[in-house]
Design a protein around this motif. Structure first.
Motif, PDB file in Angstrom:
ATOM      1  N   ILE A   1      58.957  -7.416  65.466  1.00 40.48           N
ATOM      2  CA  ILE A   1      57.973  -6.343  65.523  1.00 40.48           C
ATOM      3  C   ILE A   1      56.630  -6.918  65.090  1.00 40.48           C
ATOM      4  O   ILE A   1      56.533  -7.560  64.035  1.00 40.48           O
ATOM      5  CB  ILE A   1      58.380  -5.171  64.607  1.00 40.48           C
ATOM      6  N   GLY A   2      55.622  -6.700  65.883  1.00 38.08           N
ATOM      7  CA  GLY A   2      54.306  -7.234  65.573  1.00 38.08           C
ATOM      8  C   GLY A   2      53.721  -6.645  64.300  1.00 38.08           C
ATOM      9  O   GLY A   2      53.804  -5.444  64.069  1.00 38.08           O
ATOM     10  N   VAL A   3      53.154  -7.511  63.476  1.00 44.20           N
ATOM     11  CA  VAL A   3      52.454  -7.100  62.251  1.00 44.20           C
ATOM     12  C   VAL A   3      51.069  -7.741  62.329  1.00 44.20           C
ATOM     13  O   VAL A   3      50.846  -8.853  61.871  1.00 44.20           O
ATOM     14  CB  VAL A   3      53.204  -7.551  60.984  1.00 44.20           C
ATOM     15  N   GLU A   4      50.154  -7.008  62.927  1.00 47.20           N
ATOM     16  CA  GLU A   4      48.880  -7.582  63.317  1.00 47.20           C
ATOM     17  C   GLU A   4      47.823  -7.433  62.224  1.00 47.20           C
ATOM     18  O   GLU A   4      47.819  -6.455  61.476  1.00 47.20           O
ATOM     19  CB  GLU A   4      48.367  -6.895  64.587  1.00 47.20           C
TER      20      GLU A   4
ATOM     21  N   ASP B   1      58.861  -3.570  55.808  1.00 51.58           N
ATOM     22  CA  ASP B   1      60.003  -3.928  54.973  1.00 51.58           C
ATOM     23  C   ASP B   1      60.626  -2.680  54.350  1.00 51.58           C
ATOM     24  O   ASP B   1      61.859  -2.550  54.289  1.00 51.58           O
ATOM     25  CB  ASP B   1      59.561  -4.898  53.883  1.00 51.58           C
ATOM     26  N   ALA B   2      59.798  -1.743  53.886  1.00 50.57           N
ATOM     27  CA  ALA B   2      60.311  -0.517  53.280  1.00 50.57           C
ATOM     28  C   ALA B   2      61.069   0.323  54.297  1.00 50.57           C
ATOM     29  O   ALA B   2      62.149   0.865  54.006  1.00 50.57           O
ATOM     30  CB  ALA B   2      59.155   0.282  52.682  1.00 50.57           C
ATOM     31  N   VAL B   3      60.525   0.440  55.504  1.00 56.06           N
ATOM     32  CA  VAL B   3      61.184   1.215  56.544  1.00 56.06           C
ATOM     33  C   VAL B   3      62.507   0.556  56.935  1.00 56.06           C
ATOM     34  O   VAL B   3      63.529   1.234  57.120  1.00 56.06           O
ATOM     35  CB  VAL B   3      60.261   1.364  57.761  1.00 56.06           C
ATOM     36  N   ALA B   4      62.503  -0.779  57.056  1.00 56.22           N
ATOM     37  CA  ALA B   4      63.730  -1.490  57.409  1.00 56.22           C
ATOM     38  C   ALA B   4      64.801  -1.297  56.351  1.00 56.22           C
ATOM     39  O   ALA B   4      65.969  -1.011  56.658  1.00 56.22           O
ATOM     40  CB  ALA B   4      63.425  -2.975  57.606  1.00 56.22           C
TER      41      ALA B   4
ATOM     42  N   GLU C   1      66.261   0.428  66.460  1.00 56.42           N
ATOM     43  CA  GLU C   1      65.413   1.374  67.204  1.00 56.42           C
ATOM     44  C   GLU C   1      64.742   2.359  66.251  1.00 56.42           C
ATOM     45  O   GLU C   1      63.566   2.707  66.426  1.00 56.42           O
ATOM     46  CB  GLU C   1      66.262   2.112  68.230  1.00 56.42           C
ATOM     47  N   ALA C   2      65.493   2.813  65.242  1.00 54.01           N
ATOM     48  CA  ALA C   2      64.914   3.737  64.267  1.00 54.01           C
ATOM     49  C   ALA C   2      63.767   3.093  63.506  1.00 54.01           C
ATOM     50  O   ALA C   2      62.729   3.724  63.259  1.00 54.01           O
ATOM     51  CB  ALA C   2      65.999   4.210  63.295  1.00 54.01           C
ATOM     52  N   VAL C   3      63.927   1.831  63.124  1.00 52.44           N
ATOM     53  CA  VAL C   3      62.879   1.126  62.385  1.00 52.44           C
ATOM     54  C   VAL C   3      61.617   0.999  63.231  1.00 52.44           C
ATOM     55  O   VAL C   3      60.502   1.253  62.758  1.00 52.44           O
ATOM     56  CB  VAL C   3      63.382  -0.262  61.933  1.00 52.44           C
ATOM     57  N   GLU C   4      61.775   0.600  64.484  1.00 52.41           N
ATOM     58  CA  GLU C   4      60.611   0.471  65.361  1.00 52.41           C
ATOM     59  C   GLU C   4      59.864   1.793  65.489  1.00 52.41           C
ATOM     60  O   GLU C   4      58.629   1.848  65.402  1.00 52.41           O
ATOM     61  CB  GLU C   4      61.059  -0.013  66.742  1.00 52.41           C
TER      62      GLU C   4
ATOM     63  N   THR D   1      56.157   2.455  63.527  1.00 55.82           N
ATOM     64  CA  THR D   1      54.996   2.696  64.385  1.00 55.82           C
ATOM     65  C   THR D   1      54.354   4.034  64.055  1.00 55.82           C
ATOM     66  O   THR D   1      53.120   4.142  63.943  1.00 55.82           O
ATOM     67  CB  THR D   1      55.417   2.667  65.855  1.00 55.82           C
ATOM     68  N   SER D   2      55.172   5.052  63.861  1.00 56.58           N
ATOM     69  CA  SER D   2      54.635   6.369  63.565  1.00 56.58           C
ATOM     70  C   SER D   2      53.925   6.399  62.214  1.00 56.58           C
ATOM     71  O   SER D   2      52.816   6.936  62.092  1.00 56.58           O
ATOM     72  CB  SER D   2      55.753   7.410  63.578  1.00 56.58           C
TER      73      SER D   2
END
Length: 369
Positions: free
Chosen positions: A204-207, A219-222, A248-251, A255-256
């Motif tokens: 997942i991009g972390v720009e 990291d927290a969401v994962a 899929e839930a993490v993505e 993002t949200s």
């Protein structure tokens, strides 16, 4: 034709000087008959990048960051040209191919075109090997409920669009409930024969800017969704390891939450500027760091509550999945280091970020019945 391309490559690809690039581009520009061979060699470079562990979204992301739009379009065309000769790589790979830019490269003179191609090939050649992502096992994702994921996406899209914090909180909380239910249902279906090799991984991009705070948020969401995230700072992505439904839930949730954070930050920053403050960069850095820190706490509380409510029969199943994910992450990344957030100096930014995270909080998972 081959000799023309070879001569251009010898001149330009292995020398970083601009004069070398000009020399190679001049050779190619003078021989239109070499164009087909140039494209064929590019497809070979793309295939070599796949063998080094990269995926289409990864390469497009770094090309967009380091080069220009014309290079991204050239890259997308090369990836599509190489795809028919590639092996089947699963639904996530297919989705990345479907999301490639579809616009044709801009029409330019031959020298400019050759220069852009050689610049792109230079980038492809210097990409190092990455940790290969484990592809889904046969049948993985067969239980994925597309209707459920569609409902989750719709809820998060509404949360991102609303201008009312209370509504955003309620919509995000409902989405997290559905994510939790989706994950628990899959865990129950796997209870008869848990497979320690089942976890997969995605990037997942972390720009930039403020990528450290964004990596902490991911990291927290994962962690709250039974996954592990490992940040690759130089290449601006995190690798998330977990079961397919959880990935899929993490993505979706990351993002949200990031969209909601940026919206809340813009409003808070406007209010600060109206009060005469000018330090927007430090304000944003502190805001996002506090937001990520607070979201992590909230999600951790929700995960702990879910563990208490799940019941004794399900706990061994969840524990087995946690062990499988941890083992898969440790195999992929045997040597990791921790890092600390830097540059958190704006008290107002920290306070506003924490308050925004409170408004975006997600409730604990629903009690199983």
């Amino acid at each position: 034709m081959s000799s023309t391309v070879d001569a251009a490559f010898r001149a330009a690809l292995y020398d970083t000087a601009d004069t070398a690039l000009d020399a190679g581009a001049s050779v190619l520009a003078a021989d239109p008959s070499a164009d087909a061979e140039l494209v064929r060699r590019g497809a070979e470079f793309v295939a070599a990048v796949w063998r080094r562990g990269w995926q289409p979204a990864d390469v497009v992301r770094i090309a967009r960051r380091e080069l220009e739009d014309q290079h991204v379009r050239l890259l997308a065309a090369l990836i599509r040209a190489q795809a028919p000769d590639d092996r089947a790589r699963g639904p996530r790979w297919a989705a990345q191919l479907a999301e490639l830019p579809t616009e044709d490269p801009p029409r330019t003179d031959r020298f400019s075109y050759a220069t852009a191609v050689l610049e792109l090939y230079r980038l492809l050649l210097r990409l190092p090997a990455l940790e290969p992502l484990q592809e889904p096992r046969p049948g993985a994702g067969r239980r994925s409920d597309s209707r459920m994921l569609g409902r989750i996406r719709a809820l998060l899209a509404k949360a991102e669009a609303t201008g009312y914090p209370e509504e955003a909180e309620a919509l995000t909380a409902k989405a997290q409930e559905l994510m939790a239910r989706h994950s628990v249902d899959e865990a129950l279906l796997d209870a008869q024969a848990p497979d320690p090799d089942a976890p997969g991984a995605c990037r997942i991009g972390v720009e930039p800017p403020y990528e450290q705070a964004k990596a902490v948020l991911l990291d927290a969401v994962a962690d709250a969704n039974h996954c592990r995230a490992v940040w690759n700072e130089p290449f601006c992505f995190s690798t998330v390891v977990g079961f397919e439904g959880d990935l899929e839930a993490v993505e979706l949730l990351y993002t949200s939450l990031l969209v909601q954070a940026q919206s809340a930050m813009a409003k808070a920053e406007a209010a600060q500027r109206a009060g005469g403050r000018k330090r927007t960069k430090t304000f944003r850095q502190s805001f996002l760091a506090a937001y990520a820190h607070r979201i992590g706490g909230r999600l951790g509380e929700a995960a702990a509550a879910a563990g208490t409510e799940a019941g004794g029969d399900l706990l061994p199943v969840l524990a087995t999945r946690e062990v499988a994910v941890t083992a898969a992450a440790d195999r992929m990344f045997p040597d990791t280091v921790t890092t600390r957030l830097r540059g958190i100096t704006d008290e107002a930014g920290w306070t506003e970020g924490a308050e925004a995270a409170d408004r975006a909080q997600v409730r604990s998972r629903p009690r199983l019945t």
